[in-house]
Design a protein around this motif. Sequence first.
Motif, PDB file in Angstrom:
ATOM      1  N   GLU A   1      12.639   5.277   1.153  1.00 30.20           N
ATOM      2  CA  GLU A   1      12.601   6.276   0.084  1.00 30.20           C
ATOM      3  C   GLU A   1      12.709   7.704   0.636  1.00 30.20           C
ATOM      4  N   ALA A   2      12.220   7.954   1.859  1.00 29.37           N
ATOM      5  CA  ALA A   2      12.345   9.287   2.458  1.00 29.37           C
ATOM      6  C   ALA A   2      13.811   9.587   2.779  1.00 29.37           C
ATOM      7  N   LEU A   3      14.512   8.586   3.302  1.00 28.75           N
ATOM      8  CA  LEU A   3      15.937   8.758   3.586  1.00 28.75           C
ATOM      9  C   LEU A   3      16.720   8.917   2.282  1.00 28.75           C
ATOM     10  N   PHE A   4      16.323   8.136   1.289  1.00 26.79           N
ATOM     11  CA  PHE A   4      16.971   8.226  -0.019  1.00 26.79           C
ATOM     12  C   PHE A   4      16.785   9.627  -0.609  1.00 26.79           C
ATOM     13  N   ARG A   5      15.568  10.168  -0.505  1.00 33.14           N
ATOM     14  CA  ARG A   5      15.307  11.522  -1.013  1.00 33.14           C
ATOM     15  C   ARG A   5      16.178  12.562  -0.324  1.00 33.14           C
ATOM     16  N   SER A   6      16.262  12.480   0.986  1.00 31.20           N
ATOM     17  CA  SER A   6      17.057  13.454   1.739  1.00 31.20           C
ATOM     18  C   SER A   6      18.530  13.386   1.344  1.00 31.20           C
ATOM     19  N   GLU A   7      19.038  12.186   1.228  1.00 28.40           N
ATOM     20  CA  GLU A   7      20.456  12.014   0.877  1.00 28.40           C
ATOM     21  C   GLU A   7      20.739  12.521  -0.536  1.00 28.40           C
ATOM     22  N   LYS A   8      19.892  12.182  -1.494  1.00 33.27           N
ATOM     23  CA  LYS A   8      20.147  12.584  -2.885  1.00 33.27           C
ATOM     24  C   LYS A   8      19.888  14.072  -3.105  1.00 33.27           C
ATOM     25  N   TYR A   9      18.933  14.634  -2.349  1.00 34.27           N
ATOM     26  CA  TYR A   9      18.701  16.073  -2.488  1.00 34.27           C
ATOM     27  C   TYR A   9      19.896  16.864  -1.933  1.00 34.27           C
ATOM     28  N   ALA A  10      20.464  16.369  -0.839  1.00 36.67           N
ATOM     29  CA  ALA A  10      21.675  17.003  -0.303  1.00 36.67           C
ATOM     30  C   ALA A  10      22.824  16.878  -1.302  1.00 36.67           C
ATOM     31  N   LEU A  11      22.946  15.702  -1.912  1.00 36.84           N
ATOM     32  CA  LEU A  11      23.995  15.499  -2.910  1.00 36.84           C
ATOM     33  C   LEU A  11      23.784  16.419  -4.102  1.00 36.84           C
ATOM     34  N   LEU A  12      22.537  16.502  -4.588  1.00 41.85           N
ATOM     35  CA  LEU A  12      22.248  17.344  -5.743  1.00 41.85           C
ATOM     36  C   LEU A  12      22.597  18.804  -5.467  1.00 41.85           C
ATOM     37  N   ASP A  13      22.190  19.301  -4.314  1.00 44.75           N
ATOM     38  CA  ASP A  13      22.431  20.705  -3.988  1.00 44.75           C
ATOM     39  C   ASP A  13      23.929  21.003  -3.900  1.00 44.75           C
ATOM     40  N   ASN A  14      24.655  20.138  -3.224  1.00 48.01           N
ATOM     41  CA  ASN A  14      26.099  20.349  -3.078  1.00 48.01           C
ATOM     42  C   ASN A  14      26.840  20.162  -4.395  1.00 48.01           C
ATOM     43  N   ALA A  15      26.450  19.142  -5.151  1.00 48.21           N
ATOM     44  CA  ALA A  15      27.143  18.850  -6.401  1.00 48.21           C
ATOM     45  C   ALA A  15      26.927  19.965  -7.435  1.00 48.21           C
ATOM     46  N   CYS A  16      25.696  20.459  -7.531  1.00 52.33           N
ATOM     47  CA  CYS A  16      25.429  21.543  -8.488  1.00 52.33           C
ATOM     48  C   CYS A  16      26.214  22.799  -8.132  1.00 52.33           C
TER      49      CYS A  16
ATOM     50  N   THR B   1       0.849  -1.189   0.000  1.00 51.00           N
ATOM     51  CA  THR B   1       0.000   0.000   0.000  1.00 51.00           C
ATOM     52  C   THR B   1       0.885   1.239   0.000  1.00 51.00           C
ATOM     53  N   ILE B   2       0.661   2.134  -0.959  1.00 47.89           N
ATOM     54  CA  ILE B   2       1.553   3.302  -1.071  1.00 47.89           C
ATOM     55  C   ILE B   2       1.201   4.389  -0.060  1.00 47.89           C
ATOM     56  N   GLY B   3      -0.085   4.547   0.254  1.00 45.22           N
ATOM     57  CA  GLY B   3      -0.467   5.524   1.260  1.00 45.22           C
ATOM     58  C   GLY B   3       0.092   6.915   0.946  1.00 45.22           C
ATOM     59  N   ASN B   4       0.727   7.514   1.956  1.00 43.91           N
ATOM     60  CA  ASN B   4       1.334   8.841   1.752  1.00 43.91           C
ATOM     61  C   ASN B   4       2.821   8.754   1.420  1.00 43.91           C
ATOM     62  N   ARG B   5       3.287   7.580   1.087  1.00 43.28           N
ATOM     63  CA  ARG B   5       4.710   7.426   0.737  1.00 43.28           C
ATOM     64  C   ARG B   5       5.039   8.154  -0.572  1.00 43.28           C
ATOM     65  N   GLY B   6       4.021   8.339  -1.407  1.00 38.43           N
ATOM     66  CA  GLY B   6       4.241   9.036  -2.674  1.00 38.43           C
ATOM     67  C   GLY B   6       4.506  10.529  -2.521  1.00 38.43           C
ATOM     68  N   ASP B   7       4.384  11.054  -1.305  1.00 41.46           N
ATOM     69  CA  ASP B   7       4.643  12.491  -1.101  1.00 41.46           C
ATOM     70  C   ASP B   7       6.098  12.863  -1.385  1.00 41.46           C
ATOM     71  N   VAL B   8       6.993  11.887  -1.371  1.00 43.24           N
ATOM     72  CA  VAL B   8       8.397  12.203  -1.652  1.00 43.24           C
ATOM     73  C   VAL B   8       8.583  12.680  -3.094  1.00 43.24           C
ATOM     74  N   LEU B   9       7.609  12.390  -3.956  1.00 43.08           N
ATOM     75  CA  LEU B   9       7.698  12.824  -5.349  1.00 43.08           C
ATOM     76  C   LEU B   9       6.984  14.146  -5.592  1.00 43.08           C
ATOM     77  N   THR B  10       6.230  14.614  -4.612  1.00 45.38           N
ATOM     78  CA  THR B  10       5.434  15.834  -4.817  1.00 45.38           C
ATOM     79  C   THR B  10       5.804  16.897  -3.782  1.00 45.38           C
ATOM     80  N   THR B  11       5.098  16.882  -2.656  1.00 46.81           N
ATOM     81  CA  THR B  11       5.279  17.951  -1.660  1.00 46.81           C
ATOM     82  C   THR B  11       6.640  17.904  -0.974  1.00 46.81           C
ATOM     83  N   HIS B  12       7.224  16.723  -0.843  1.00 47.80           N
ATOM     84  CA  HIS B  12       8.504  16.598  -0.141  1.00 47.80           C
ATOM     85  C   HIS B  12       9.710  16.539  -1.075  1.00 47.80           C
ATOM     86  N   LEU B  13       9.464  16.717  -2.385  1.00 44.26           N
ATOM     87  CA  LEU B  13      10.558  16.537  -3.340  1.00 44.26           C
ATOM     88  C   LEU B  13      11.720  17.497  -3.071  1.00 44.26           C
TER      89      LEU B  13
END
Length: 462
Positions: free
Chosen positions: A330-345, A298-310
């Motif tokens: 996936e929430a931990l993955f989002r946080s880690e990759k968003y930090a990587l994206l911001d720093n790398a860019c 069941t996906i529930g609110n896990r899909g928020d990582v692609l919308t409001t929490h992206l």
Amino acid sequence: MEETSEFLDEDGQLQNLEDEVVQEVLKTGTDLRQYSRQIEKELKQVENKSIQDYIKESENIASLHNQISSCDNILERMESMLLSFQSDLGSISSEILSLQRKSVSMSQQLSNRQGIRVQLSQFIDDMAVSEALIMGILESPVTEKEFHTQLTSLNHKINFVKEQSFKDARCCLDVKDILEKLKIKAVTKIRAHLLEQIYKFRKPMTNYQVPQNALLKFKFFFEFLLSNERSCAQEVCNEYVDTMSKIYYSYFKSYSSRLSKLQFEEAATKDDLMGIEETGPRGLFYKASLKHKSTVFTIGNRGDVLTTHLESPIIVPHAAQKNDGRYPYEALFRSEKYALLDNACREYLFLTEFFMVCGASALDLFNQIMGKTLNLLSKNLETFVQDCYDTIALFLCLHLILRYQMMCHKRAVPALDHYWDSLQSLIWPRFEYVFRLNIQSIKDCDPTKFSKEMGPHYVSIV
């Protein structure tokens, strides 16, 4: 016939017959000889009278003669003056032509000298080493505007002298030595300053964006090193690469480790497939599956990582631990990759601006800094994926990768493309494998062995 013969010409024709007087004489029948003598007498009288008039007017005539003679002399002198004036005008005309030729020649000479003057003046300005330049390089601190101004002038003069040296300009020998000494002094001061700024990155708890912004203010310093002392420029670049590589590796290693402690303790296993049901006690080493097995499907609110929490702020591990926060992978993955994206860019854009690289050179320099960190994060993901049976987590991670890759493209940063592709190559095979396991489990399941619960089964809910 004799009377009329006087009026005949040599051809025997009458003369003056048309004259009115003659016609009148002929009509009256007057004697022509007597008439002729009368006419002669009258003419004699008129002549004598005319002579008397001339005698009376002799003084006036003499005066008129004198006046005419005087006027003639005056006119003669005027003629002489006009001839002299004409001669003078001819001489002046030739002088004017000569002066005009001289004026054209002098104008051309002036134009040539002005052109040469501008070129010579610019040449002298480019070649001469002023006292202000010497004092600015030797005495001014590198952080002052005066040093930057004089450094720009010094760089121009060095390049100009190099260019003139190829043309065998002898004046280059007069300033070559002093320019070399000023260059060495400037390189020494710039090298010390840049290395000092780079060493500030190494201080604990340092926000590295601050020294990066400070370096960007003096990006011309590195350009000067690159143009005049490549060995020092390479040293500064290597020092920066080594420092930032260690900083990023240390930060993401620690951050990834602390994030992993925030994951839900319960995780799906191979016994939590859609078509597998617990039917009774298992062996001694049996490990119970999820208490709420339906959450795996069941996906529930896990899909928020692609919308409001992206693009939400990253997870702060110590703050989350204080609040006993737990997150799906996936929430931990989002946080880690968003930090990587911001720093790398930010890092990529800094490299292209400060070190003046682009294309393959920029990617190579970026990989020297971030390569070790990216390999670490890839290995961490590979470790998770090997034992992951959570298809929703894998699916959401795939979409996060695609969205962050597009975000990098919007920021004009292609440096992470290979990294995003490598993550997809790790997740897709596992996602397909687990998905096929769930399909196979449904095909192989025996509905009669399922528990006799009255409520709907989680399979039917999905």
